[in-house]
Design an enzyme around this catalytic site. Structure first.
Site, PDB file in Angstrom:
ATOM      1  N   GLU A   9     -15.616  -2.226  -1.282  1.00  0.00           N
ATOM      2  CA  GLU A   9     -16.687  -3.143  -1.662  1.00  0.00           C
ATOM      3  C   GLU A   9     -18.000  -2.732  -1.006  1.00  0.00           C
ATOM      4  O   GLU A   9     -19.060  -2.729  -1.645  1.00  0.00           O
ATOM      5  CB  GLU A   9     -16.336  -4.573  -1.260  1.00  0.00           C
ATOM      6  CG  GLU A   9     -17.388  -5.581  -1.673  1.00  0.00           C
ATOM      7  CD  GLU A   9     -16.969  -7.004  -1.361  1.00  0.00           C
ATOM      8  OE1 GLU A   9     -17.694  -7.937  -1.776  1.00  0.00           O
ATOM      9  OE2 GLU A   9     -15.931  -7.192  -0.713  1.00  0.00           O
ATOM     10  N   LYS A  21     -13.737  -1.840   2.584  1.00  0.00           N
ATOM     11  CA  LYS A  21     -14.363  -0.520   2.591  1.00  0.00           C
ATOM     12  C   LYS A  21     -14.918  -0.172   1.210  1.00  0.00           C
ATOM     13  O   LYS A  21     -16.058   0.285   1.074  1.00  0.00           O
ATOM     14  CB  LYS A  21     -13.335   0.530   3.026  1.00  0.00           C
ATOM     15  CG  LYS A  21     -13.802   1.969   2.900  1.00  0.00           C
ATOM     16  CD  LYS A  21     -12.675   2.923   3.265  1.00  0.00           C
ATOM     17  CE  LYS A  21     -13.072   4.370   3.034  1.00  0.00           C
ATOM     18  NZ  LYS A  21     -11.955   5.306   3.337  1.00  0.00           N
ATOM     19  N   ASP A  79      -8.068   0.963  -8.277  1.00  0.00           N
ATOM     20  CA  ASP A  79      -8.574   2.215  -8.844  1.00  0.00           C
ATOM     21  C   ASP A  79      -9.007   1.958 -10.285  1.00  0.00           C
ATOM     22  O   ASP A  79      -8.210   1.510 -11.107  1.00  0.00           O
ATOM     23  CB  ASP A  79      -7.468   3.267  -8.799  1.00  0.00           C
ATOM     24  CG  ASP A  79      -7.973   4.675  -9.084  1.00  0.00           C
ATOM     25  OD1 ASP A  79      -8.946   4.810  -9.848  1.00  0.00           O
ATOM     26  OD2 ASP A  79      -7.385   5.636  -8.550  1.00  0.00           O
ATOM     27  N   GLU A  88       0.850  -1.190   0.000  1.00  0.00           N
ATOM     28  CA  GLU A  88       0.000   0.000   0.000  1.00  0.00           C
ATOM     29  C   GLU A  88       0.887   1.243   0.000  1.00  0.00           C
ATOM     30  O   GLU A  88       1.984   1.224   0.559  1.00  0.00           O
ATOM     31  CB  GLU A  88      -0.906  -0.005   1.241  1.00  0.00           C
ATOM     32  CG  GLU A  88      -1.785   1.216   1.428  1.00  0.00           C
ATOM     33  CD  GLU A  88      -2.730   1.459   0.257  1.00  0.00           C
ATOM     34  OE1 GLU A  88      -2.714   2.584  -0.260  1.00  0.00           O
ATOM     35  OE2 GLU A  88      -3.445   0.515  -0.143  1.00  0.00           O
TER      36      GLU A  88
END
Length: 245
Positions: free
Chosen positions: A226, A224, A149, A99
């Site tokens: 989803e 989050k 994204d 991340e």
């Protein structure tokens, strides 16, 4: 470029085709503020549990303190809610959460320490850069890319992570029989991915669901992104591939 940042990979050179992976220009770390407690925990435990993008291949056995365990890489782990929930269900697997957003990693780090989850490590950096520079070829049991994204504007489609070149890179990093699992709630992105399911010859498209998948693929916890998509009545589309022997 900020001091200490490694140079960006020239993906045209890596993939030998200017159309294979034109997504990256400059990747920058997203800014975000940590709470005082998060900052203190980050200072204390990140050197043990996390790394920043660098030009050094990870010694997986050394980092996780065990040999023989299979490894899963999750690209774009966000705040790590699903990562922290799934890892205890997969205790025999090493989990690497990748991340860029530091506050997201800080939240995951807090969950790891609070819940004493032993099999998660973290890398801060762009997922494709991390795979290319830090993950050994043929080493992964699975790569997970959940709700990447969608870059919805047509002029930004080249930035989507699912491209022919990245599928080749992902295949290189998977061991024979390894699994690539992608999920999206964006209809146009799902259509885009559907056109690429058979573009990489070393990946066998298994569809969804895949009853005999060798690792957990039912995603026990809703992420989050989803949850946001489901509230907007989006359809969740999932894709599974297997690395050919």
């Amino acid at each position: 470029m900020p001091p200490g940042r490694p140079p960006q990979t020239d993906f045209n050179a890596v993939f030998h085709n200017e159309l294979d992976y034109p997504r990256l220009g400059n990747v920058t770390f997203r800014r975000g503020t940590l709470t005082e407690n998060q900052h203190e925990l980050f200072e204390k435990r990140w050197p043990e549990l996390g790394r920043v993008l660098e030009d050094e291949v990870i010694d997986l056995a050394s980092w996780f303190g065990r040999s023989g365990a299979k490894t899963i890489v999750e690209i774009g782990s966000g705040t790590g809610t699903s990562t922290a929930a799934m890892a205890p269900l997969e205790p025999s697997y090493n989990i690497i959460a990748v991340e860029i957003y530091k506050p997201g990693l800080a939240k995951l780090l807090g969950a790891i320490v609070r819940e004493e989850i032993p099999n998660i490590r973290m890398v801060r950096g762009d997922g494709v850069e991390v795979l290319n520079r830090m993950i050994p070829d043929g080493s992964l049991a699975c790569v997970r890319i959940f709700f990447p994204d969608p870059w919805p504007k047509a002029r930004h489609h080249k930035r989507r992570i699912i491209q022919s070149g990245t599928l080749r890179l992902l295949a290189d990093k998977l061991r024979p029989g390894g699994v690539l699992h992608v999920a999206t709630d964006h209809a146009d992105y799902a259509a885009w991915i559907s056109e690429l399911t058979n573009v990489e010859p070393s990946l066998e498209f298994m569809g969804w669901p895949w009853e005999d998948a060798p690792i957990l693929t039912d995603r026990q916890v809703i992420t989050k992104f989803e949850g946001k998509g489901l509230r907007q009545e989006h359809t969740i589309t999932e894709f599974l591939w297997r690395k050919r022997s």
